[in-house]
Design an enzyme around this catalytic site. Structure first.
Site, short mmCIF file in Angstrom:
data_model
loop_
_atom_site.label_atom_id
_atom_site.label_comp_id
_atom_site.label_asym_id
_atom_site.label_seq_id
_atom_site.Cartn_x
_atom_site.Cartn_y
_atom_site.Cartn_z
N GLY A 95 0.82 -1.22 0.00
CA GLY A 95 0.00 0.00 0.00
C GLY A 95 0.85 1.26 0.00
O GLY A 95 1.68 1.44 0.88
N SER A 96 0.65 2.13 -0.97
CA SER A 96 1.57 3.26 -1.08
C SER A 96 1.03 4.32 -2.04
O SER A 96 -0.13 4.28 -2.44
CB SER A 96 2.93 2.76 -1.57
OG SER A 96 2.77 2.07 -2.80
#
Length: 223
Positions: A190-191
Site C-alpha cells: 500500500g503506497s
C-alpha cells in the site's frame, strides 16, 4: 482478449522483493504439518497473497517520442500545482503534480516515466498516514528521484510509504541512464507515487483515472 490479459497479469512472476515473504509462507505451511492444519492453511493463504501482491507483469511503453508514462499502477487521487520535494534541489516554483494511490490490489512495481539520467536520489524519513490523503506527499516517508531528460529539463518521481507500507525499495543510482517503462523499485503493502512534470507542462489525465504503470500516457514533452 482483455480477460486473458488480466489473468496473465495476475499470474505474472513475483518481483524479487517478494521472495522472502513467499518463502516464509511456504515454510510456515510446512511447519504446519507438525504443528497443526491451521498453520498449513495460514501459510498457504499468506503465500498466495504474496504471489499476487508482488506480481510483476511485463509492460509495453507507447511508441510515442516524448510520452511521459505513469510511474505506477493505481488511481489518481489528486492533481495540482506543487513545488517538488526540497531535497531534490529543483527549486520552489510550483509545477504540475500527479499523485497515484496504490491499494494492496495494485501492482506495486514502480517504472520510469521517461528516458533520461537519474541526477539525484534523496530519502526522507517521515510519518505513515494513509497514502490516499493529500498530506502524504509532504508528511510521509519517501524516496525522491530527479531525472534529467534529453531536453535538459528535469522531472521528479517520488515513492511514498502508506499507512501499512514500511519499506521503499529503489534499484537505481545517481548517474544511471534509464528508459521509459523500466522498473526502478517497489513499495511494499500500500503506497503512493507522485510525478512532478517539467515546468510548463500540463497533464493529459484526470483525477480519478486509473493508471497502468509504464503504459498510460500522463503527459507529452513539448517538441
Amino acid at each position: 482478449m482483455a480477460m486473458f490479459d488480466d489473468i496473465r497479469a495476475s499470474l505474472a512472476p513475483p518481483h524479487p522483493a517478494g521472495r522472502p515473504f513467499i518463502m516464509g509462507g511456504l515454510i510456515a505451511a510446512l511447519l504446519g504439518v507438525a504443528i497443526g492444519h491451521w498453520l498449513i492453511w495460514l501459510g498457504l493463504m499468506f503465500t498466495l497473497f504474496c504471489l499476487y501482491f508482488f506480481r510483476d507483469p511485463e509492460r509495453v511503453p507507447p511508441a510515442r517520442p516524448g510520452a511521459i508514462v505513469a510511474p505506477a499502477d493505481g488511481r489518481i487521487v489528486s492533481m495540482g500545482l506543487s513545488a517538488p520535494p526540497p531535497e531534490l534541489g529543483l527549486g520552489a516554483e510550483p509545477r504540475w503534480r500527479v499523485s497515484i494511490f496504490l491499494s494492496v490490489l495494485n501492482v506495486h512495481v514502480n517504472r520510469m516515466p521517461l528516458d533520461g539520467v537519474v541526477t539525484r536520489i534523496a530519502y526522507r524519513h517521515g510519518a505513515f498516514v494513509s497514502a490516499s490523503l493529500d498530506k502524504a506527499s509532504t508528511s510521509n516517508e519517501r524516496n525522491a528521484l530527479a531525472i534529467r531528460v534529453a531536453s535538459g529539463q528535469e522531472i521528479a518521481v517520488v515513492q511514498i510509504a502508506g499507512l501499512i507500507a514500511r519499506r521503499i525499495l529503489c534499484g537505481v543510482r545517481e548517474g544511471d541512464p534509464v528508459r521509459t517503462g523500466e522498473r526502478f523499485g517497489i513499495i511494499r503493502f500500500g503506497s503512493r507515487t507522485d510525478l512532478y512534470l517539467p515546468d510548463g507542462l500540463r497533464p493529459l489525465v484526470a483525477e480519478g483515472q486509473t493508471m497502468i504503470g509504464g503504459e498510460t500516457v500522463i503527459a507529452e514533452m513539448l517538441p
